[in-house]
Design a protein around this motif. Structure first.
Motif, PDB file in Angstrom:
ATOM      1  N   LYS A  88       8.857  81.087 -64.042  1.00  0.00           N
ATOM      2  CA  LYS A  88       9.895  81.907 -63.428  1.00  0.00           C
ATOM      3  C   LYS A  88      10.854  82.450 -64.474  1.00  0.00           C
ATOM      4  N   SER A  89      11.206  81.606 -65.457  1.00  0.00           N
ATOM      5  CA  SER A  89      12.142  82.045 -66.497  1.00  0.00           C
ATOM      6  C   SER A  89      11.525  83.130 -67.372  1.00  0.00           C
ATOM      7  N   LEU A  90      10.227  82.993 -67.693  1.00  0.00           N
ATOM      8  CA  LEU A  90       9.563  84.011 -68.509  1.00  0.00           C
ATOM      9  C   LEU A  90       9.458  85.325 -67.744  1.00  0.00           C
ATOM     10  N   THR A  91       9.106  85.241 -66.466  1.00  0.00           N
ATOM     11  CA  THR A  91       9.014  86.447 -65.652  1.00  0.00           C
ATOM     12  C   THR A  91      10.356  87.158 -65.573  1.00  0.00           C
ATOM     13  N   SER A  92      11.426  86.388 -65.408  1.00  0.00           N
ATOM     14  CA  SER A  92      12.767  86.974 -65.362  1.00  0.00           C
ATOM     15  C   SER A  92      13.108  87.656 -66.679  1.00  0.00           C
ATOM     16  N   ALA A  93      12.755  87.023 -67.801  1.00  0.00           N
ATOM     17  CA  ALA A  93      13.024  87.609 -69.114  1.00  0.00           C
ATOM     18  C   ALA A  93      12.224  88.893 -69.311  1.00  0.00           C
ATOM     19  N   LEU A  94      10.984  88.918 -68.811  1.00  0.00           N
ATOM     20  CA  LEU A  94      10.160  90.121 -68.921  1.00  0.00           C
ATOM     21  C   LEU A  94      10.746  91.268 -68.093  1.00  0.00           C
ATOM     22  N   ARG A  95      11.256  90.948 -66.919  1.00  0.00           N
ATOM     23  CA  ARG A  95      11.884  91.981 -66.096  1.00  0.00           C
ATOM     24  C   ARG A  95      13.127  92.545 -66.791  1.00  0.00           C
ATOM     25  N   THR A  96      13.898  91.660 -67.420  1.00  0.00           N
ATOM     26  CA  THR A  96      15.090  92.101 -68.142  1.00  0.00           C
ATOM     27  C   THR A  96      14.708  93.005 -69.307  1.00  0.00           C
TER      28      THR A  96
END
Length: 339
Positions: A209-217
């Protein structure tokens, strides 16, 4: 070439309301009542049958032991998924209900890909939910009548793919694919078969979830989408495996660029090649920009049928590989799966 949908239904089930809901969906969408015949001279033609109530087949498994029910349900589901369709006689949409217990059912739905795509399954699910909710409470359908049918889209597409519109699309894609490498040379431990078998396996890889959030950012900062960022990373991976800097990857486009198309069940999806030049040792942000430019161009020219592009490009054809690209990258969401 089937698109199955399997849903476990827990709780009290109103079977007549479910059957009525499925019948209404078939009535609403002409594509689910369409069959395809070959006329004299080999010309294909579509026939749209009048709407008739759908007969929901119910298979009772309650007399079996509990463990045997699950096994038999899996066997029946697998058989339904692989059961072929007769394109000339139909129907091209089937539904079967498995009764495992009084409050435990499995709904098996199967549609041939010629009349539906991944997006269509989302339309089917939403309409089935809305209709069942209404009918099981003795209410009328809450869904408005469809403004157009799939046959209208087919006619519109035929009209678009002539003259200047067709030439504009062909010119763009021919420029995009000019002198493109015919094969992505991935090193494998076995030789490529002379004829494709289409056998394969799945290898799931989960992103946190944290990696996905960072990718979206990152995507937002670069003026891109999550799809573009992931595609950029995927192309870098293919570069490292193949040592090729000219990477062509296929991707599915929903091809529903008009509001009237969004609520229809039908085969709209189109697959097109996305080509990116990775030469010059670019950094990742630069690769995102290159992928973004190519992807946006693809969105603007997604209406050209892939078969037409292959026909006009006349690539070297081999039974052992797909023309123009051999790798596909798609980002699928539950509601907007294009394929």
């Amino acid at each position: 070439y089937n698109i199955p949908g399997i849903t476990r239904l827990k709780g009290t089930l109103n079977v007549p309301a479910l059957e009525q809901s499925l019948s209404e969906i078939v009535r609403r969408h002409e594509s689910l009542r369409t069959t395809f015949i070959v006329q004299e001279g080999g010309k294909p033609s579509q026939y749209i049958a009048p709407a008739t109530p759908l007969n929901l087949s119910v298979i009772n498994l309650t007399e079996l032991a509990e463990t045997a029910r699950e096994t038999e349900a899996m066997r029946l589901a697998t058989a339904e998924v692989h059961k072929p369709f007769d394109l000339a006689h139909g129907p091209l949409f089937r539904a079967v209900l498995l009764r495992l217990a009084e409050h435990d059912h499995v709904l098996l739905m199967n549609i041939h890909h010629i009349v539906a795509d991944g997006w269509s399954m989302g339309v089917l699910t939403r309409e089935l939910t809305a209709l069942y909710t209404a009918y099981s409470n003795s209410k009328t359908s809450p869904l408005p009548e469809l403004p157009i049918q799939y046959a209208d889209f087919a006619l519109w597409q035929h009209q678009q793919m002539h003259g200047e519109s067709l030439q504009a699309e062909l010119t763009y894609w021919k420029q995009q694919m000019s002198e493109a490498p015919p094969v992505l040379k991935l090193h494998t431990e076995r030789d490529r078969p002379r004829v494709q078998s289409y056998r394969g396996r799945h290898l799931p890889v989960n992103l946190s979830k944290s990696l996905t959030s960072a990718l979206r950012t990152l995507a937002q900062r670069e003026g891109a989408t999550l799809f573009m960022v992931l595609l950029a990373a995927f192309k870098i991976l293919l570069y490292r495996y193949s040592a090729q800097t000219d990477i062509v990857v296929g991707s599915s486009f929903a091809n529903r660029n008009r509001r009237e198309f969004e609520g229809l069940i039908g085969f709209f999806v189109n697959t097109m090649p996305l080509r990116t030049d990775l030469s010059g040792n670019p950094d990742f942000r630069d690769i995102i920009k290159r992928v973004r430019e190519v992807t946006l161009g693809g969105y603007e020219h997604q209406e050209l049928p892939f078969a037409k592009l292959v026909q006009e490009s006349q690539p070297d054809r081999e039974l052992g590989r797909h023309p123009l690209f051999q790798v596909v990258f798609d980002l699928l969401t539950p509601d907007h799966n294009p394929a």
